[in-house]
Design an enzyme around this catalytic site. Structure first.
Site, mmCIF file in Angstrom:
data_model
loop_
_atom_site.group_PDB
_atom_site.id
_atom_site.type_symbol
_atom_site.label_atom_id
_atom_site.label_comp_id
_atom_site.label_asym_id
_atom_site.label_seq_id
_atom_site.Cartn_x
_atom_site.Cartn_y
_atom_site.Cartn_z
ATOM 1 N N LYS A 148 0.603 -0.969 0.131
ATOM 2 C CA LYS A 148 -0.399 0.339 -0.257
ATOM 3 C C LYS A 148 0.842 1.372 0.149
ATOM 4 O O LYS A 148 0.879 1.856 -0.772
ATOM 5 C CB LYS A 148 -0.902 -0.046 0.984
ATOM 6 C CG LYS A 148 -1.793 -0.987 0.720
ATOM 7 C CD LYS A 148 -3.279 -1.024 1.920
ATOM 8 C CE LYS A 148 -4.195 -2.019 1.051
ATOM 9 N NZ LYS A 148 -4.541 -2.858 2.121
ATOM 10 N N LYS A 195 -6.763 -16.056 -11.480
ATOM 11 C CA LYS A 195 -7.331 -16.220 -10.843
ATOM 12 C C LYS A 195 -8.615 -14.855 -11.211
ATOM 13 O O LYS A 195 -8.706 -14.524 -11.876
ATOM 14 C CB LYS A 195 -8.019 -16.524 -9.419
ATOM 15 C CG LYS A 195 -7.494 -17.438 -8.580
ATOM 16 C CD LYS A 195 -7.295 -17.084 -7.249
ATOM 17 C CE LYS A 195 -6.554 -17.087 -6.872
ATOM 18 N NZ LYS A 195 -6.868 -16.283 -5.450
ATOM 19 N N LYS A 243 -12.041 -9.130 -9.216
ATOM 20 C CA LYS A 243 -12.010 -7.409 -9.790
ATOM 21 C C LYS A 243 -10.952 -6.502 -10.570
ATOM 22 O O LYS A 243 -11.268 -6.077 -10.778
ATOM 23 C CB LYS A 243 -12.967 -6.848 -8.756
ATOM 24 C CG LYS A 243 -12.709 -6.880 -7.620
ATOM 25 C CD LYS A 243 -13.776 -5.791 -6.372
ATOM 26 C CE LYS A 243 -13.173 -6.695 -5.254
ATOM 27 N NZ LYS A 243 -14.820 -6.587 -4.561
#
Ligand code: TRP
Length: 333
Positions: A114, A196, A199
């Site tokens: 982050k 996979k 989103k």
């Protein structure tokens, strides 16, 4: 301390669940609520660490609740609540922060990621994200935490905080462990053949539980299939294997078997197979989407669900916090 029967997990309110969430997490939760004392929480406070703008938060919280209920979570069985409604969280978070070291927090993988993504907003909340997550779990003294691989480091830190607390002040917390109902998690491949379903990646390669019928059809028809087989009983290339994996989730066993047979006989027509998959996906997703929309249209119902969940969560948190304050010696009367 021996494991108990309590399950706790948090769901990020980023809206729009996809098929990977459904088969990875949701279905597990739905099974667990039958046999365990479950707390499922929408992690709205966690989202403040990276998204201080709260304008869309209400809508996202509502959507995530509605989608979870539409997938089968039952608010009368599991406690389904919002993190910000449980004020005890802030208190335990403060105590646990005193037991968390700057060094270990800075080494956390998600923190480092982050910092790279938001270099202009490296706030203390971001640094102590794992402490807040530990608080969510420990406040219910939960033993089992259904989470994906990406959260395992946070869970390990939770165990460390629990141990430190127990050693310093007295045994209050069990050490929670990762938990998945049944054996293996189903793999839900993305439609473009790269990894996979998730989103953050290509939206066209991801099936959302909110997709309308035509979008579902369009996305499935665009899915990668690779080359048609030229010899009988050939090894299955990954792309077509992925289409079969998706079929396993939503199609009838005899339908799948017949396409497998056609593949082995070199008679398979990928277009037909995808049409079949598209229709089976529509059949699977449409009722969930409709139920979600019905729930979203009923704000009163959502309010009742949140109140009911918060009440259950508060009861459990109060019992923990009474013990915490007592063993910490914060009882001066
Ligand atoms: N950090 C988790 C995630 O990003 C969400 C979460 C918050 C959570 N609190 C939790 C998960 C407690 C398990 C238990 O997915």
């Amino acid at each position: 301390m021996a494991a108990n029967n309590t399950v706790m997990s948090g769901i990020r309110p980023t809206g729009f669940l996809h098929l990977g969430n459904y088969f990875g997490a949701m279905r597990n939760y739905v099974k667990m609520q039958e046999e365990y004392e479950c707390f499922f929480m929408v992690a709205d406070l966690h989202s403040l660490t990276t998204h201080p703008d709260t304008r869309e938060l209400k809508q996202n919280v509502h959507r995530v609740l509605a989608e979870n209920i539409a997938c089968g979570l039952n608010p009368d069985k599991a406690a389904l609540y919002c993190q910000s409604h449980l004020y005890e969280t802030s208190e335990l978070y403060l105590y646990l922060n005193m037991l968390a070291y700057k060094g270990e927090l800075e080494k956390t993988t998600t923190f480092k990621d982050k910092v790279r993504q938001h270099p202009q907003n490296v706030n203390a909340g971001l640094l102590t994200y794992p402490v807040l997550m530990a608080t969510d779990i420990l406040i219910h003294r939960a033993s089992y935490v259904p989470v994906g691989k990406d959260q395992e480091q946070h869970l390990e830190m939770t165990r460390n905080f629990a141990q430190r607390f127990n050693h310093r002040y007295g045994e209050v917390f069990p050490e929670p462990m990762a938990f998945n109902f049944g054996q293996t998690l189903l793999k839900v491949p993305s439609l473009d053949g790269t990894g996979k379903m998730s989103k953050s990646e290509n939206q066209m390669a991801t099936l959302y539980l909110s997709d309308d019928d035509d979008s579902i059809r369009k996305k499935v028809m665009k899915a990668k299939t690779g080359e048609a087989p030229i010899e009988k009983n050939a090894d299955m290339p990954e792309a077509i294997g992925n289409i079969f994996l998706l079929m396993e989730l939503v199609s009838e066993a005899d339908v799948i078997a017949s396409y497998k047979h056609d593949f082995n006989e070199c008679r398979i027509r990928f277009g037909d197979m995808k049409k079949q998959l598209a229709e089976d996906m529509v059949k699977f997703i449409a009722p969930i989407r409709q139920k979600t929309n019905d729930i979203l249209a009923n704000e009163n119902y959502l309010k009742t669900v949140m109140e009911q969940g918060a009440e259950k969560a508060r009861k459990s948190a109060k019992a923990t916090m009474d013990q915490v304050r007592m063993v910490m010696g914060l009882n001066y009367f």
